[in-house]
Design a protein around this motif. Structure first.
Motif, PDB file in Angstrom:
ATOM      1  N   GLY A  41       0.818  -1.366  -0.141  1.00  0.00           N
ATOM      2  CA  GLY A  41      -0.029   0.088  -0.142  1.00  0.00           C
ATOM      3  C   GLY A  41       0.722   1.294  -0.036  1.00  0.00           C
ATOM      4  N   GLY A  42       2.072   1.070  -0.047  1.00  0.00           N
ATOM      5  CA  GLY A  42       3.099   2.401  -0.012  1.00  0.00           C
ATOM      6  C   GLY A  42       3.605   2.350  -1.678  1.00  0.00           C
ATOM      7  N   VAL A  43       4.216   3.494  -1.630  1.00  0.00           N
ATOM      8  CA  VAL A  43       4.882   4.058  -3.113  1.00  0.00           C
ATOM      9  C   VAL A  43       5.873   2.933  -3.673  1.00  0.00           C
ATOM     10  CG1 VAL A  43       6.610   5.554  -2.274  1.00  0.00           C
ATOM     11  CG2 VAL A  43       5.488   6.026  -4.425  1.00  0.00           C
ATOM     12  N   ASP A  44       6.624   2.610  -2.942  1.00  0.00           N
ATOM     13  CA  ASP A  44       7.670   1.655  -3.290  1.00  0.00           C
ATOM     14  C   ASP A  44       7.301   0.244  -3.992  1.00  0.00           C
ATOM     15  OD1 ASP A  44       9.836   3.236  -2.417  1.00  0.00           O
ATOM     16  OD2 ASP A  44       9.227   2.546  -0.468  1.00  0.00           O
ATOM     17  N   SER A  45       6.238  -0.187  -3.418  1.00  0.00           N
ATOM     18  CA  SER A  45       5.826  -1.420  -3.832  1.00  0.00           C
ATOM     19  C   SER A  45       4.571  -1.214  -4.969  1.00  0.00           C
ATOM     20  CB  SER A  45       4.923  -2.462  -2.943  1.00  0.00           C
ATOM     21  OG  SER A  45       3.996  -1.650  -2.453  1.00  0.00           O
ATOM     22  N   ALA A  46       3.916   0.135  -5.133  1.00  0.00           N
ATOM     23  CA  ALA A  46       3.309   0.337  -6.178  1.00  0.00           C
ATOM     24  C   ALA A  46       4.201   0.553  -7.432  1.00  0.00           C
ATOM     25  CB  ALA A  46       2.389   1.240  -5.679  1.00  0.00           C
ATOM     26  N   GLU A  70      -2.615  -6.065  12.978  1.00  0.00           N
ATOM     27  CA  GLU A  70      -2.007  -4.529  13.282  1.00  0.00           C
ATOM     28  C   GLU A  70      -1.816  -3.765  12.085  1.00  0.00           C
ATOM     29  OE1 GLU A  70      -0.222  -5.541  17.662  1.00  0.00           O
ATOM     30  OE2 GLU A  70       1.078  -5.384  15.900  1.00  0.00           O
ATOM     31  N   SER A  71      -2.000  -4.372  11.004  1.00  0.00           N
ATOM     32  CA  SER A  71      -2.129  -3.611   9.452  1.00  0.00           C
ATOM     33  C   SER A  71      -2.715  -2.509   9.625  1.00  0.00           C
ATOM     34  CB  SER A  71      -1.897  -4.362   8.349  1.00  0.00           C
ATOM     35  OG  SER A  71      -1.067  -5.363   8.305  1.00  0.00           O
ATOM     36  N   ASP A 248       4.216   0.138   8.702  1.00  0.00           N
ATOM     37  CA  ASP A 248       3.122  -0.399   8.965  1.00  0.00           C
ATOM     38  C   ASP A 248       3.097  -1.830   9.546  1.00  0.00           C
ATOM     39  OD1 ASP A 248       0.149  -0.456   8.815  1.00  0.00           O
ATOM     40  OD2 ASP A 248       0.161  -1.575   6.719  1.00  0.00           O
ATOM     41  N   THR A 249       4.036  -1.661  10.529  1.00  0.00           N
ATOM     42  CA  THR A 249       4.185  -2.922  11.406  1.00  0.00           C
ATOM     43  C   THR A 249       3.733  -2.720  12.941  1.00  0.00           C
ATOM     44  OG1 THR A 249       6.540  -2.233  11.623  1.00  0.00           O
ATOM     45  CG2 THR A 249       6.174  -3.814   9.929  1.00  0.00           C
TER      46      THR A 249
END
Length: 321
Positions: A41-46, A70-71, A248-249
């Motif tokens: 859901g972040g820019v790097d993986s997108a 917890e996400s 997000d951990t």
């Protein structure tokens, strides 16, 4: 080349073409049929998903969405929005039960309860470093911060043993995700595509054999702000582009800046580039409007983190015949 504020500006189309060619070459060299990628859901993986699709085609890329209890719920929502837009096939697996079986939450919570006995399942927690590195000197001592169900917040500095225990437990989240990525990669004869950028790589903001356990790292040469440039050029959705970068951990929301970097990416990347390339402090001060002490403070922090995380970037050591 003289150092200036636009030194990290890239030719986005040329860079996209170069990375896509690299992905194609690596898939062919490893004799794999495609790529699997974890979507956070972040820019790097997108961005990496966009690049893999352009390089390999829709039928040869699989995205895994691997949330746990917890996400941030917005993560899955943004991933769904983006993957539907680009036509990426995905599989969603909730890894909560695997983490519970291993004891991820309980191992961490035992440490927290030893510090804050009132900590329970309705509380949230995170770890942070002292803020605003450029404004004042402060050692990289981590603080544990908890929030109860009424919104009351408590904080205390962590000793090294407690910090290691919390980090060790938390890192099992990324390592559990790595197992799922390799399961699907091997089942489909795919390689695992990483999403680590250069800022994270150089400063050690990744988990060894977690998000760092991959076959190919197509954006590991790009600083975070260059990732944003390329992601914007390729049409990553606004919701992801505008989201504050976060690991997000932790149950208590924390940004990358709060947890680790202590400087906004827009400033961090320029300073990190200067440090890596031996740009003089005086030249950096002139270009960025910072004081000599601010630049030296950042450089000291970079050197400290680079040294402390050297083992993360190292291959397994072995004797030679």
């Amino acid at each position: 080349m003289r150092f200036h504020k636009d030194i990290l500006r890239i030719d986005c189309q040329a860079e996209a073409d170069r990375i896509c060619a690299f992905i194609q070459q690596q898939v062919a060299a490893m004799k794999r049929g495609g790529a699997v990628i974890g979507l956070s859901g972040g820019v790097d993986s997108a961005l990496c998903a966009e690049l893999c699709l352009r390089a390999l085609g829709k039928g040869r890329v699989l995205g895994l969405v691997l949330p746990e209890r917890e996400s941030n719920p917005i993560t899955t929502e943004y991933v769904t929005m983006h993957t539907q837009k680009i036509g990426l096939n995905t599989v969603t697996i909730d890894i909560t039960s695997a983490l519970e079986w291993f004891g991820t939450y309980e191992k961490r919570d035992q440490v927290i309860r030893a510090i804050f006995p009132e900590y329970n399942n309705q509380c949230k927690s995170k770890i942070v470093l002292p803020p605003d590195l450029l404004s004042r000197d402060a050692f990289n001592f981590f603080t544990l911060r908890i929030e109860d169900s009424d919104g009351n917040v408590k904080s205390t500095r962590l000793n090294s043993r407690s910090l290691r225990c919390i980090v060790a437990a938390t890192n099992t989240k990324q390592r559990t995700r790595m197992m799922h990525l390799y399961y699907y990669a091997e089942m489909n004869n795919y390689l695992v595509c990483g999403t680590t950028n250069r800022t994270e790589l150089v400063q050690g903001f990744f988990v060894k054999y977690g998000d760092g356990g991959v076959d190919v790292d197509p954006i590991a040469h790009l600083y975070k702000m260059q990732v944003y440039q390329l992601a914007g050029h390729l049409g990553v959705i606004d919701e992801i582009m505008e989201r504050a970068p976060s690991p997000d951990t932790f149950s208590f929301e924390v940004t990358d800046e709060e947890m680790y970097f202590r400087i906004p990416y827009s400033t961090l990347d320029l300073l990190l580039y200067a440090w890596e390339n031996g740009i003089s402090v005086a030249e950096v001060c002139e270009a960025m409007g910072l004081t000599e002490e601010q630049v030296k403070r950042a450089f000291r922090d970079f050197a400290s983190k680079y040294s402390a995380t050297r083992y993360l970037r190292a291959l397994p050591l072995k004797l030679e015949l």
